[in-house]
Enzyme design. Structure first.
Site, PDB file in Angstrom:
ATOM      1  N   ASN A  21       0.861  -1.190   0.000  1.00  0.00           N
ATOM      2  CA  ASN A  21       0.000   0.000   0.000  1.00  0.00           C
ATOM      3  C   ASN A  21       0.897   1.239   0.000  1.00  0.00           C
ATOM      4  OD1 ASN A  21       0.575   1.042   2.682  1.00  0.00           O
ATOM      5  ND2 ASN A  21      -0.602  -0.677   3.493  1.00  0.00           N
ATOM      6  N   ASP A  64       2.321  -8.613   9.459  1.00  0.00           N
ATOM      7  CA  ASP A  64       1.097  -7.813   9.623  1.00  0.00           C
ATOM      8  C   ASP A  64       0.061  -8.502  10.505  1.00  0.00           C
ATOM      9  OD1 ASP A  64       1.963  -5.623   8.253  1.00  0.00           O
ATOM     10  OD2 ASP A  64       1.118  -6.237   6.321  1.00  0.00           O
ATOM     11  N   ASN A  70      -8.183  -7.469  10.226  1.00  0.00           N
ATOM     12  CA  ASN A  70      -8.280  -8.145   8.934  1.00  0.00           C
ATOM     13  C   ASN A  70      -8.394  -9.660   9.045  1.00  0.00           C
ATOM     14  OD1 ASN A  70      -5.896  -5.718   8.170  1.00  0.00           O
ATOM     15  ND2 ASN A  70      -8.012  -5.633   7.472  1.00  0.00           N
ATOM     16  N   ARG A 138      -8.900  -3.725  -2.049  1.00  0.00           N
ATOM     17  CA  ARG A 138      -8.594  -5.034  -1.466  1.00  0.00           C
ATOM     18  C   ARG A 138      -9.768  -6.003  -1.650  1.00  0.00           C
ATOM     19  NH1 ARG A 138      -4.213  -4.879   1.996  1.00  0.00           N
ATOM     20  NH2 ARG A 138      -2.752  -3.347   1.216  1.00  0.00           N
ATOM     21  N   HIS A 167      -8.534   0.406   2.768  1.00  0.00           N
ATOM     22  CA  HIS A 167      -9.555  -0.348   3.504  1.00  0.00           C
ATOM     23  C   HIS A 167     -10.626   0.624   3.993  1.00  0.00           C
ATOM     24  CE1 HIS A 167      -6.918  -4.020   4.811  1.00  0.00           C
ATOM     25  NE2 HIS A 167      -7.712  -4.353   3.824  1.00  0.00           N
ATOM     26  N   CYS A 263      -7.213  -0.967  13.031  1.00  0.00           N
ATOM     27  CA  CYS A 263      -6.576  -2.108  12.353  1.00  0.00           C
ATOM     28  C   CYS A 263      -5.956  -3.075  13.363  1.00  0.00           C
ATOM     29  CB  CYS A 263      -5.473  -1.628  11.412  1.00  0.00           C
ATOM     30  SG  CYS A 263      -6.068  -0.694  10.020  1.00  0.00           S
ATOM     31  N   ASP A 601     -18.223  37.138 -38.787  1.00  0.00           N
ATOM     32  CA  ASP A 601     -18.547  38.484 -39.270  1.00  0.00           C
ATOM     33  C   ASP A 601     -19.474  38.321 -40.463  1.00  0.00           C
ATOM     34  OD1 ASP A 601     -16.803  39.923 -37.531  1.00  0.00           O
ATOM     35  OD2 ASP A 601     -15.117  39.189 -38.719  1.00  0.00           O
ATOM     36  N   SER A 633      -9.054  22.909 -38.862  1.00  0.00           N
ATOM     37  CA  SER A 633     -10.233  23.537 -38.264  1.00  0.00           C
ATOM     38  C   SER A 633     -10.758  22.589 -37.206  1.00  0.00           C
ATOM     39  CB  SER A 633     -11.335  23.804 -39.287  1.00  0.00           C
ATOM     40  OG  SER A 633     -12.465  24.285 -38.579  1.00  0.00           O
ATOM     41  N   HIS A 636     -14.798  22.413 -37.012  1.00  0.00           N
ATOM     42  CA  HIS A 636     -15.515  21.671 -38.041  1.00  0.00           C
ATOM     43  C   HIS A 636     -15.037  20.231 -38.136  1.00  0.00           C
ATOM     44  CE1 HIS A 636     -16.014  25.965 -39.304  1.00  0.00           C
ATOM     45  NE2 HIS A 636     -17.230  25.550 -38.995  1.00  0.00           N
ATOM     46  N   ASP A 654      -3.055  19.255 -38.306  1.00  0.00           N
ATOM     47  CA  ASP A 654      -3.112  20.388 -37.382  1.00  0.00           C
ATOM     48  C   ASP A 654      -1.721  20.595 -36.809  1.00  0.00           C
ATOM     49  OD1 ASP A 654      -5.782  21.790 -35.842  1.00  0.00           O
ATOM     50  OD2 ASP A 654      -3.811  22.069 -34.922  1.00  0.00           O
TER      51      ASP A 654
HETATM   52  P1  NAD Z   1     -10.503  26.408 -34.670  1.00  0.00           P
HETATM   53  O1  NAD Z   1      -9.879  26.987 -33.447  1.00  0.00           O
HETATM   54  O2  NAD Z   1     -11.654  25.515 -34.542  1.00  0.00           O
HETATM   55  O3  NAD Z   1      -9.370  25.610 -35.477  1.00  0.00           O
HETATM   56  C1  NAD Z   1      -8.166  26.174 -35.909  1.00  0.00           C
HETATM   57  C2  NAD Z   1      -7.128  25.050 -35.867  1.00  0.00           C
HETATM   58  O4  NAD Z   1      -6.034  25.399 -36.696  1.00  0.00           O
HETATM   59  C3  NAD Z   1      -6.562  24.818 -34.476  1.00  0.00           C
HETATM   60  O5  NAD Z   1      -6.729  23.470 -34.108  1.00  0.00           O
HETATM   61  C4  NAD Z   1      -5.078  25.186 -34.621  1.00  0.00           C
HETATM   62  O6  NAD Z   1      -4.224  24.359 -33.840  1.00  0.00           O
HETATM   63  C5  NAD Z   1      -4.839  24.960 -36.077  1.00  0.00           C
HETATM   64  N1  NAD Z   1      -3.712  25.694 -36.658  1.00  0.00           N
HETATM   65  C6  NAD Z   1      -3.300  26.941 -36.355  1.00  0.00           C
HETATM   66  N2  NAD Z   1      -2.236  27.259 -37.153  1.00  0.00           N
HETATM   67  C7  NAD Z   1      -1.991  26.188 -37.928  1.00  0.00           C
HETATM   68  C8  NAD Z   1      -1.032  25.918 -38.939  1.00  0.00           C
HETATM   69  N3  NAD Z   1      -0.132  26.836 -39.331  1.00  0.00           N
HETATM   70  N4  NAD Z   1      -1.066  24.719 -39.543  1.00  0.00           N
HETATM   71  C9  NAD Z   1      -1.965  23.770 -39.161  1.00  0.00           C
HETATM   72  N5  NAD Z   1      -2.901  23.984 -38.209  1.00  0.00           N
HETATM   73  C10 NAD Z   1      -2.915  25.192 -37.608  1.00  0.00           C
HETATM   74  O7  NAD Z   1     -10.821  27.670 -35.567  1.00  0.00           O
HETATM   75  P2  NAD Z   1     -11.458  27.838 -36.993  1.00  0.00           P
HETATM   76  O8  NAD Z   1     -11.927  26.557 -37.577  1.00  0.00           O
HETATM   77  O9  NAD Z   1     -10.503  28.629 -37.783  1.00  0.00           O
HETATM   78  O10 NAD Z   1     -12.697  28.767 -36.666  1.00  0.00           O
HETATM   79  C11 NAD Z   1     -13.732  28.402 -35.787  1.00  0.00           C
HETATM   80  C12 NAD Z   1     -15.029  29.086 -36.189  1.00  0.00           C
HETATM   81  O11 NAD Z   1     -14.906  30.504 -36.153  1.00  0.00           O
HETATM   82  C13 NAD Z   1     -15.421  28.746 -37.616  1.00  0.00           C
HETATM   83  O12 NAD Z   1     -16.806  28.613 -37.731  1.00  0.00           O
HETATM   84  C14 NAD Z   1     -14.969  29.935 -38.378  1.00  0.00           C
HETATM   85  O13 NAD Z   1     -15.661  30.079 -39.585  1.00  0.00           O
HETATM   86  C15 NAD Z   1     -15.236  31.057 -37.396  1.00  0.00           C
HETATM   87  N6  NAD Z   1     -14.393  32.228 -37.661  1.00  0.00           N
HETATM   88  C16 NAD Z   1     -14.999  33.281 -38.255  1.00  0.00           C
HETATM   89  C17 NAD Z   1     -14.219  34.385 -38.612  1.00  0.00           C
HETATM   90  C18 NAD Z   1     -14.874  35.507 -39.321  1.00  0.00           C
HETATM   91  O14 NAD Z   1     -16.026  35.411 -39.648  1.00  0.00           O
HETATM   92  N7  NAD Z   1     -14.158  36.587 -39.567  1.00  0.00           N
HETATM   93  C19 NAD Z   1     -12.855  34.404 -38.331  1.00  0.00           C
HETATM   94  C20 NAD Z   1     -12.270  33.294 -37.708  1.00  0.00           C
HETATM   95  C21 NAD Z   1     -13.075  32.215 -37.385  1.00  0.00           C
END
Ligand code: NAD
Length: 702
Positions: A21, A64, A70, A138, A167, A263, A601, A633, A636, A654
């Site tokens: 333990n 023990d 025990n 145990r 225990h 114990c 945006d 991304s 997504h 990534d």
């Molecule tokens: P996210 O954070 O989900 O993913 C970005 C990924 O890229 C991260 O995992 C990061 O480690 C990786 N990364 C960074 N630099 C890298 C490189 N040089 N090489 C490889 N990988 C790299 O962000 P996302 O998917 O960009 O955005 C998330 C959400 O935000 C989306 O829906 C996007 O459309 C939105 N968004 C909108 C705007 C806008 O409208 N102006 C701007 C940015 C993001």
């Protein structure tokens, strides 16, 4: 009050001679025999002044043995003997047995593998007819069932989760009058809740870590006094408030072994709980069978964790290990749990790992009707990415539209029943949904291993530089194969593709028909078109790498421009947008979905701000995919991963190791993480594809 009777054993041969333990670690041979003897004698004196104390003869080779708690669990003239988990302590068993026999106790022995460490893990409540029992380190869960059945008492099993409190009597101490002191962090959440539900708040006290670490819960209750190693003033006040005298007697030499007052003594005059008024609920159990690469893929460990983490227990009924690398192993496990609900939860996890429940005659899946639109019935089965079959009316049928985190809806209307994965929100009142784990089987790794071929060779490892090249080779080859056979490649991309200069290579892939659909968000489209229209990405001139004056507004101007034209397609048609990813997609008629997010945006007219619709569009575009290329991304890519069944090859690129590995870690062998800059990856990939095709680089629009 009648005098209590305890069993003690002088510490003539006591010492820390092995480590079983965390308290013993680093303390081997450090216990001082003379100090231990003095401490033991002082404790014995306290106890003997208030109770009768029998002595067990000390024996060499069992250091023990002084921890007599025990030896077993006494109730009246019966004793359930201990079955120690560790061989080091198993040697004590015959000595205790002999002593109980001499004193004419009726001896009850648990089965050989039902580990049970006596009154260390079994404590009678002093205010209610129940026996608190522990498992986890145990004693095993099955011991609770055994003891309850043999002594005819109600046993409440608690699960210990902190190995320092290995225990029950190190962290839980029932006292006369139904009072209890205990250390909650030593227990899992369910156990803590049980204690809170069954012991009234004014009769229980949660001790501090300081008290717990000084073995304050390892106390002996003589009826009017609590005898312990030491405790804080705070705890003393509580105990005094409950009417107990507090007697401190230092037992530090024994704490080196992980034991203290409780114990070192076993109560022999234990009358125990009254027989259970209602029939003791039988622990529930079920036998499961798992076949696969159990040992070399870690599947066996995962299965065991799936059982023990939620609080279940298991015995191996049969194990046949595959002797060569390609041989499959087979195991039969007897899984037990405290409640039917807990067992179902465990079985569902095991089914996800590819286990089959034995007893096929009851194999039909349990269907329950939905009571409300958009809600699944209680106990619904959650799907995984793996191909799944359900047994309906005695026949196994394959579940359609496999994806993870869905439910299985069964329709029996037509000629033959159908089963398909449906999201909870799409369920309608009265529809039948699979619940529990009965009649479900999943086809996991064991089948994929043979199929993984070249592509999966790197799946378990993160790419280093060399691995990036290997990954590019494998992905390029695979993309060519998929295109050749008319398959589907879906690309998921984030705006980093544009910032890193990778977009021109992505355009090349689109032009060369390596992209059947693109999934992204507002940003990839905005930044791509900003680059196409202004030469900047987020205001940075990508060719010169310099910030452009006023450039930080370029992405908003881009959005505004597209909104003025009404759509990206219209901007292309009118000759405003003449290059870039969105241009190529529009020109080539490649479908895409831009899923909206709170960061967006604008958004662009094409961005789908209704998230349910966006998920549906993603799902439709992913249907039939052979390969999914996920390019920087996280958002997504995770969404796509959830919708994609096993068998679809995934490449997750990534720069962040944890993101790439997490995305690729689906327990399926066809996912590969590539940790690198996405711009670099795309340039290497495009070049490799060109090399493999032996075709020169074609300019945009040519
Ligand atoms: P996210 O954070 O989900 O993913 C970005 C990924 O890229 C991260 O995992 C990061 O480690 C990786 N990364 C960074 N630099 C890298 C490189 N040089 N090489 C490889 N990988 C790299 O962000 P996302 O998917 O960009 O955005 C998330 C959400 O935000 C989306 O829906 C996007 O459309 C939105 N968004 C909108 C705007 C806008 O409208 N102006 C701007 C940015 C993001």
């Amino acid at each position: 009050m009648s005098k209590r009777r305890f069993l003690m054993c002088p510490p003539d041969h006591y010492g820390v001679k092995y480590v079983i333990n965390p308290w013993m670690e680093g303390n081997k041979s450090r216990a001082r025999a003379d100090v231990a003897r003095e401490q033991w004698q002082a404790f014995h004196k306290v106890l003997a002044s208030r109770a009768d104390v029998d002595l067990l003869d000390p024996r060499p080779g069992v250091p023990d043995l002084p921890f007599t708690a025990n030896a077993g669990l006494v109730m009246g003239k019966r004793v359930v003997l201990s079955r120690f988990r560790y061989p080091e302590r198993q040697k004590e068993e015959p000595h205790y047995e002999e002593s109980f026999r001499r004193n004419e106790f009726e001896i009850i022995k648990p089965p050989a593998t039902t580990y049970f460490e006596g009154a260390g893990d079994a404590l009678f409540d002093r205010g209610a007819d129940r026996l608190w029992m522990a498992y986890g380190w145990r004693s095993v869960l099955e011991a609770s069932e055994f003891v309850a059945a043999r002594l005819g008492v109600e046993a409440i099993p608690l699960r210990l989760v902190d190995e320092r409190f290995y225990h029950l009597d190190t962290c839980f101490c029932p006292l006369a009058g139904g009072y209890t002191i205990y250390y909650p962090p030593a227990f899992d959440e369910r156990s803590r809740r049980l204690v809170e539900e069954l012991i009234p708040a004014d009769r229980r006290h949660a001790v501090s870590e300081r008290d717990a670490m000084h073995f304050a819960c390892n106390a002996v209750d003589t009826g009017d006094a609590v005898v312990l190693n030491t405790c804080t003033e705070e705890l003393e006040t509580v105990l005094r408030g409950w009417g107990f005298e507090v007697i401190r007697t230092p037992l530090t030499e024994f704490i080196l072994s992980g034991g203290s007052a409780k114990c070192l003594s076993l109560r022999l005059d234990e009358t125990g709980a009254q027989p259970a008024r209602k029939a003791q609920p039988e622990g529930v159990r079920r036998r499961v069978f798992i076949k696969g690469h159990l040992l070399d893929t870690g599947l066996l460990t995962q299965a065991m964790d799936a059982i023990t983490e939620p609080g279940g227990s298991f015995e191996i009924a049969d194990l046949r290990a595959g002797l060569r690398r390609d041989d499959l192993s087979e195991i039969r496990l007897e899984v037990s749990a405290l409640t039917a609900h807990q067992l179902q939860h465990i079985l569902a996890r095991l089914v996800d790992l590819g286990a089959e429940l034995e007893r096929p005659e009851t194999a039909n899946a349990v269907l329950k009707a939905c009571e409300r639109d958009g809600c699944a019935p209680e106990g619904f089965y959650c799907t995984t990415i793996f191909p799944t079959d359900v047994c309906i009316d005695g026949s196994w049928i394959r579940v359609e539209n496999q994806r993870m985190d869905g439910t299985i809806r069964v329709s029996k209307g037509g000629q033959s029943p159908r089963a398909e994965v449906v999201l909870m929100r799409d369920l309608r009142e009265g529809e039948l949904v699979v619940t529990g784990a009965e009649g479900i089987r999943t086809h996991t790794r064991k089948e994929q291993r043979e199929e993984k071929g070249e592509f999966g060779f790197m799946s378990s490892q993160v790419s280093t530089e060399r691995r990036v090249e290997l990954a590019v080779d494998a992905v390029a080859w695979e993309m060519l194969q998929v295109r050749k056979r008319g398959g589907r490649i879906v690309i998921v991309a984030g705006p980093v593709v544009v910032h890193t200069g990778g977009v021109e290579y992505l355009c090349e892939l689109v032009r060369e028909r390596f992209c059947s659909a693109l999934l992204g968000g507002n940003a990839i489209a905005v930044h791509d078109m900003e680059y196409a229209l202004f030469g900047t990405s987020l205001g940075v001139d990508l060719d010169r790498g310099a910030t452009v004056r006023g450039g930080h507004h370029h992405h908003l101007r881009t959005i505004n421009m597209i909104r003025q034209y009404g759509s990206i397609d219209e901007a292309v048609r009118q000759g405003v947008l003449k290059r870039g990813l969105m241009y190529e997609l529009s020109r080539m008629g490649v479908p895409y979905c831009l899923a909206g997010s709170i960061r967006d945006d604008g958004p662009l007219p094409e961005t789908e701000m209704d998230l349910i619709r966006a998920q549906e569009k993603y799902r439709d575009l992913l249907r039939g995919a052979d390969l999914v290329l996920m390019l920087s991304s996280m958002l997504h890519a995770i969404g796509v991963g959830n919708m994609t069944p096993a068998g679809v090859k995934l490449v997750c690129v990534d720069i962040n190791t944890s993101v790439a590995t997490k995305l690729a870690d689906r327990g399926s062998l066809e996912s590969i993480p590539v940790v690198t800059d996405v711009g670099l990856f795309l340039s290497l990939l495009a070049r490799k594809i060109r090399d493999l095709q032996m075709e020169p680089h074609r300019e945009p629009g040519v």
